[in-house]
Scaffold this motif. Structure first.
Motif, PDB file in Angstrom:
ATOM      1  N   GLY A 242      20.707  45.866   9.834  1.00 46.49           N
ATOM      2  CA  GLY A 242      19.717  44.812  10.001  1.00 46.49           C
ATOM      3  C   GLY A 242      18.630  44.916   8.959  1.00 46.49           C
ATOM      4  N   ASN A 243      17.760  43.908   8.925  1.00 46.73           N
ATOM      5  CA  ASN A 243      16.651  43.926   7.984  1.00 46.73           C
ATOM      6  C   ASN A 243      15.477  44.671   8.603  1.00 46.73           C
ATOM      7  OD1 ASN A 243      18.244  42.492   6.325  1.00 46.73           O
ATOM      8  ND2 ASN A 243      17.065  40.601   6.395  1.00 46.73           N
ATOM      9  N   ILE A 244      15.646  45.967   8.738  1.00 48.61           N
ATOM     10  CA  ILE A 244      14.624  46.792   9.364  1.00 48.61           C
ATOM     11  C   ILE A 244      14.470  48.055   8.524  1.00 48.61           C
ATOM     12  CG2 ILE A 244      14.750  46.023  11.760  1.00 48.61           C
ATOM     13  CD1 ILE A 244      16.884  48.179  12.194  1.00 48.61           C
ATOM     14  N   PRO A 245      13.340  48.746   8.667  1.00 48.88           N
ATOM     15  CA  PRO A 245      13.182  50.002   7.921  1.00 48.88           C
ATOM     16  C   PRO A 245      14.202  51.035   8.387  1.00 48.88           C
ATOM     17  CG  PRO A 245      11.074  49.228   8.764  1.00 48.88           C
ATOM     18  CD  PRO A 245      12.109  48.369   9.388  1.00 48.88           C
ATOM     19  N   ALA A 246      14.549  51.949   7.467  1.00 45.42           N
ATOM     20  CA  ALA A 246      15.567  52.947   7.779  1.00 45.42           C
ATOM     21  C   ALA A 246      15.167  53.810   8.961  1.00 45.42           C
ATOM     22  CB  ALA A 246      15.817  53.808   6.549  1.00 45.42           C
ATOM     23  N   LEU A 247      13.881  54.113   9.079  1.00 43.87           N
ATOM     24  CA  LEU A 247      13.434  54.964  10.184  1.00 43.87           C
ATOM     25  C   LEU A 247      13.660  54.296  11.532  1.00 43.87           C
ATOM     26  CD1 LEU A 247      10.130  56.679   9.042  1.00 43.87           C
ATOM     27  CD2 LEU A 247      12.227  57.748   9.852  1.00 43.87           C
ATOM     28  N   THR A 248      13.409  52.965  11.575  1.00 40.16           N
ATOM     29  CA  THR A 248      13.642  52.228  12.809  1.00 40.16           C
ATOM     30  C   THR A 248      15.123  52.253  13.162  1.00 40.16           C
ATOM     31  OG1 THR A 248      11.850  50.785  12.138  1.00 40.16           O
ATOM     32  CG2 THR A 248      13.225  50.017  13.920  1.00 40.16           C
ATOM     33  N   ALA A 249      15.967  52.030  12.143  1.00 34.30           N
ATOM     34  CA  ALA A 249      17.410  52.027  12.377  1.00 34.30           C
ATOM     35  C   ALA A 249      17.861  53.392  12.885  1.00 34.30           C
ATOM     36  CB  ALA A 249      18.150  51.669  11.091  1.00 34.30           C
ATOM     37  N   LYS A 250      17.271  54.432  12.318  1.00 37.79           N
ATOM     38  CA  LYS A 250      17.615  55.794  12.723  1.00 37.79           C
ATOM     39  C   LYS A 250      17.266  56.002  14.194  1.00 37.79           C
ATOM     40  CE  LYS A 250      16.815  60.499  11.064  1.00 37.79           C
ATOM     41  NZ  LYS A 250      16.097  61.421  11.887  1.00 37.79           N
ATOM     42  N   SER A 251      16.056  55.571  14.568  1.00 40.91           N
ATOM     43  CA  SER A 251      15.630  55.763  15.956  1.00 40.91           C
ATOM     44  C   SER A 251      16.531  55.013  16.920  1.00 40.91           C
ATOM     45  CB  SER A 251      14.190  55.285  16.144  1.00 40.91           C
ATOM     46  OG  SER A 251      13.363  55.836  15.166  1.00 40.91           O
ATOM     47  N   ILE A 252      16.920  53.785  16.535  1.00 43.21           N
ATOM     48  CA  ILE A 252      17.802  53.016  17.418  1.00 43.21           C
ATOM     49  C   ILE A 252      19.135  53.745  17.554  1.00 43.21           C
ATOM     50  CG2 ILE A 252      19.033  50.852  17.730  1.00 43.21           C
ATOM     51  CD1 ILE A 252      16.836  49.494  16.085  1.00 43.21           C
ATOM     52  N   ALA A 253      19.707  54.145  16.415  1.00 43.71           N
ATOM     53  CA  ALA A 253      21.030  54.760  16.441  1.00 43.71           C
ATOM     54  C   ALA A 253      21.024  56.040  17.261  1.00 43.71           C
ATOM     55  CB  ALA A 253      21.487  55.049  15.017  1.00 43.71           C
ATOM     56  N   GLU A 254      19.946  56.807  17.154  1.00 46.69           N
ATOM     57  CA  GLU A 254      19.912  58.085  17.867  1.00 46.69           C
ATOM     58  C   GLU A 254      19.631  57.918  19.347  1.00 46.69           C
ATOM     59  OE1 GLU A 254      17.156  60.363  15.599  1.00 46.69           O
ATOM     60  OE2 GLU A 254      18.669  60.915  14.097  1.00 46.69           O
ATOM     61  N   SER A 255      19.183  56.703  19.726  1.00 46.48           N
ATOM     62  CA  SER A 255      18.871  56.503  21.140  1.00 46.48           C
ATOM     63  C   SER A 255      20.085  56.066  21.955  1.00 46.48           C
ATOM     64  CB  SER A 255      17.768  55.454  21.282  1.00 46.48           C
ATOM     65  OG  SER A 255      18.314  54.170  21.107  1.00 46.48           O
ATOM     66  N   VAL A 256      21.210  55.842  21.263  1.00 41.83           N
ATOM     67  CA  VAL A 256      22.393  55.353  21.984  1.00 41.83           C
ATOM     68  C   VAL A 256      23.073  56.519  22.702  1.00 41.83           C
ATOM     69  CG1 VAL A 256      24.637  54.268  21.741  1.00 41.83           C
ATOM     70  CG2 VAL A 256      22.728  53.456  20.390  1.00 41.83           C
ATOM     71  N   GLN A 257      23.321  56.309  23.974  1.00 45.64           N
ATOM     72  CA  GLN A 257      23.956  57.358  24.780  1.00 45.64           C
ATOM     73  C   GLN A 257      25.000  56.755  25.698  1.00 45.64           C
ATOM     74  OE1 GLN A 257      20.496  58.902  26.730  1.00 45.64           O
ATOM     75  NE2 GLN A 257      20.525  60.773  25.455  1.00 45.64           N
ATOM     76  N   ARG A 258      25.857  57.632  26.180  1.00 52.22           N
ATOM     77  CA  ARG A 258      26.770  57.211  27.240  1.00 52.22           C
ATOM     78  C   ARG A 258      25.962  57.037  28.516  1.00 52.22           C
ATOM     79  NH1 ARG A 258      32.101  57.781  25.997  1.00 52.22           N
ATOM     80  NH2 ARG A 258      32.595  59.417  24.503  1.00 52.22           N
ATOM     81  N   PRO A 259      26.325  56.048  29.344  1.00 51.61           N
ATOM     82  CA  PRO A 259      25.587  55.919  30.619  1.00 51.61           C
ATOM     83  C   PRO A 259      25.879  57.117  31.507  1.00 51.61           C
ATOM     84  CG  PRO A 259      27.430  54.394  30.536  1.00 51.61           C
ATOM     85  CD  PRO A 259      27.364  55.043  29.190  1.00 51.61           C
ATOM     86  N   LEU A 260      24.889  57.516  32.222  1.00 44.41           N
ATOM     87  CA  LEU A 260      25.078  58.694  33.077  1.00 44.41           C
ATOM     88  C   LEU A 260      25.858  58.327  34.331  1.00 44.41           C
ATOM     89  CD1 LEU A 260      21.523  60.236  32.713  1.00 44.41           C
ATOM     90  CD2 LEU A 260      23.666  61.126  31.757  1.00 44.41           C
TER      91      LEU A 260
END
Lengths: 316, 201
Positions: A298-316
């Motif tokens: 997306g057209n977002i800063p790399a840090l934002t993209a990093k935070s989004i990507a790292e926040s993805v988890q399997r549902p508990l």
């Protein structure tokens, strides 16, 4: 006495600010209107990083019919044609298809040609300086993100015709990351004959569209823990990617101005390091989280993209 | 007068008429070497870049050559497949001939990795130190991306993997571009859907 002066001063700055906001918004409204009502023939280039992409943009309004053609002039090409509220995309090596929408998704965010008041929740409209762009007097309007996790979008608008002259994604440090600059524009009273020909052509029927509520299939596969303020889920499904036939769980988010795609895929073999890749304002962040890979585009800063990507988890 | 002399003088007359030395009256025209005159006039026109100066018609000779060309055997069934699947959909080529040789990834995928910065992974806290792939935009002119020029000692397996990743990134960018085309109308739909329950309240 000094206190009263202070209060008065504050009061006037407040009024001035309020005036500024309405004017900036009014300018954007005028631009949206001008883009939809004028007959014009324009060329622009988009410069991202080291690359340049030239485009041609023609618009005509005849009676109740609006015709628009946007084409990428370099490489294998890409043609986008709009007849009223149907947009058809012509791409090399794949059949053309239509979408029933009333604006072309080109390098300029569509919302800017539409109702921009929906952006007020997440962005501020600020008037900038006056200047000369593409040989015409222009007024800068800045769409500033309310938080630091997104880019700002600046527009230079022709003070006479209200048409767009220049636009840019700007980061929080004030660097222009991706610029769009009109190299030529001519506004004519008569619509261009090339566009009028389009009225006689037949285009593919628009694809059906589903909202999130109607799909609701893969939303529970993954939990996306963090997104910048204002982003809403528009679409989620599981499908194969066109180019490499890989299966992906797909999520599309938007805050009105910027779209973010989140892909969750089977990891590639080997220990790949996570990393970001950017071209102009577009960022691709690939995050290797062991059992699965998360990619954010997306057209977002790399840090934002990093935070989004790292926040993805399997549902508990 | 010998014959050689005669032709020489006719040539000279043609040249002098063109130069304007001799008036082009009936007498001089009669003495002209017509073929030479036409050729001289053409040469002059071409040198002066006059439009339509050179007009050599070779269609007749080409047609004649084609006539005499031996006919190669054409299989009866091998007709050109006419693309008519009953669709009235216009093709891209209506405006622009697609350069089909060019890979789609080149036109749509914005980026290709040229090398991966192998700087040490930050341990997590140092978020400002993002590992960033060095990218080169692929706008327009397409050149094959090669890693070998950067790191000649790269193992082939590693290289294959990188290509795989590069391919994936290309596919992701293209998919994002395609999906964001529907984003705006989807958003309007959801907005409309959100507004309806509010109105009911």
């Amino acid at each position: 006495m000094r206190l009263i002066g202070c209060i008065l001063g504050l009061f006037f700055t407040f009024i001035a600010n309020a005036n500024d906001v309405t004017t900036a918004e009014q300018l954007l409204h005028n631009m949206a209107k001008a883009v939809h009502t004028r007959n014009f023939n324009a060329s622009f280039v988009v410069s991202k990083g080291k690359g340049m992409e030239p485009y041609r943009w023609i618009h005509a309004k005849q009676g109740d019919t609006e015709l628009e053609l946007l084409s990428l002039l370099n490489g294998a090409g890409l043609e986008m044609v709009r007849v009223n509220d149907r947009v058809t995309y012509f791409e090399p090596q794949s059949p053309p298809y239509s979408i029933s929408t009333d604006s072309i998704a080109g390098p300029i965010p569509e919302v800017l040609f539409k109702d921009i008041s929906s952006l007020l929740e997440n962005y501020d409209f600020v008037l900038g300086g006056k200047g000369r762009v593409a040989g015409r007097p222009s007024q800068l309007v800045r769409i500033e993100s309310k938080d630091e996790s997104k880019y700002n979008y600046w527009l230079w608008i022709d003070t006479q015709s209200s048409l767009l002259l220049k636009a840019a994604y700007v980061n929080q440090q004030g660097d222009l990351l991706e610029q769009l600059l009109l190299t030529h524009i001519s506004v004519t009273p008569e619509p261009s004959s090339q566009l009028l020909e389009l009225q006689q052509k037949e285009f593919p029927a628009p694809l059906p569209m589903q909202t999130v509520n109607e799909q609701g299939s893969t939303t529970s596969n993954w939990v996306i823990g963090w997104l910048p303020q204002g982003f809403k889920l528009l679409k989620s499904d599981r499908h194969k990617l066109d180019l490499n036939n890989e299966l992906a769980d797909y999520y599309l988010y938007s805050d009105g101005l910027v779209d973010i795609s989140v892909f969750v895929q089977r990891p590639l073999p080997g220990q790949r390091a996570s990393g970001a890749l950017s071209s102009g304002a577009t960022t691709v962040y690939v995050h290797n989280s062991g059992a699965f890979d998360v990619s954010v585009v997306g057209n977002i800063p790399a840090l934002t993209a990093k935070s989004i990507a790292e926040s993805v988890q399997r549902p508990l | 007068m010998t014959k050689a002399n005669h032709t020489a003088s006719r040539q000279e007359v043609a040249s002098r008429v063109l130069d304007g030395d001799l008036p082009s009256n009936e007498l001089s025209v009669a003495q002209l070497d017509t073929e030479k005159f036409v050729r001289y006039a053409q040469i002059g026109d071409v040198m002066r870049e006059r439009q339509g100066g050179l007009n050599i018609d070779i269609t007749a000779s080409v047609a004649a050559a084609l006539e005499s060309e031996p006919c190669h055997s054409v299989p009866v069934g091998a007709q050109v497949d006419v693309q008519d699947n009953g669709t009235k959909v216009i093709k891209l080529s209506a405006w622009q001939k697609p350069l089909s040789q060019m890979a789609i990834a080149a036109s749509v995928a914005l980026v290709a990795i040229v090398g991966v910065n192998t700087m040490p992974q930050p341990s997590g806290e140092d978020t400002d130190n993002l590992p960033v792939f060095q990218s080169t935009p692929l706008a327009g002119g397409v050149s094959p991306v090669s890693f070998s020029s950067e790191q000649p000692a790269l193992e082939s397996a590693e290289k294959g993997l990188r290509e795989l990743q590069q391919q994936r990134i290309g596919a992701l960018v293209l998919e994002h571009q395609r999906q964001s085309r529907v984003a705006y109308s989807l958003q309007k739909q959801t907005q409309r859907a959100d507004e309806q329950p509010e109105e009911k309240k």
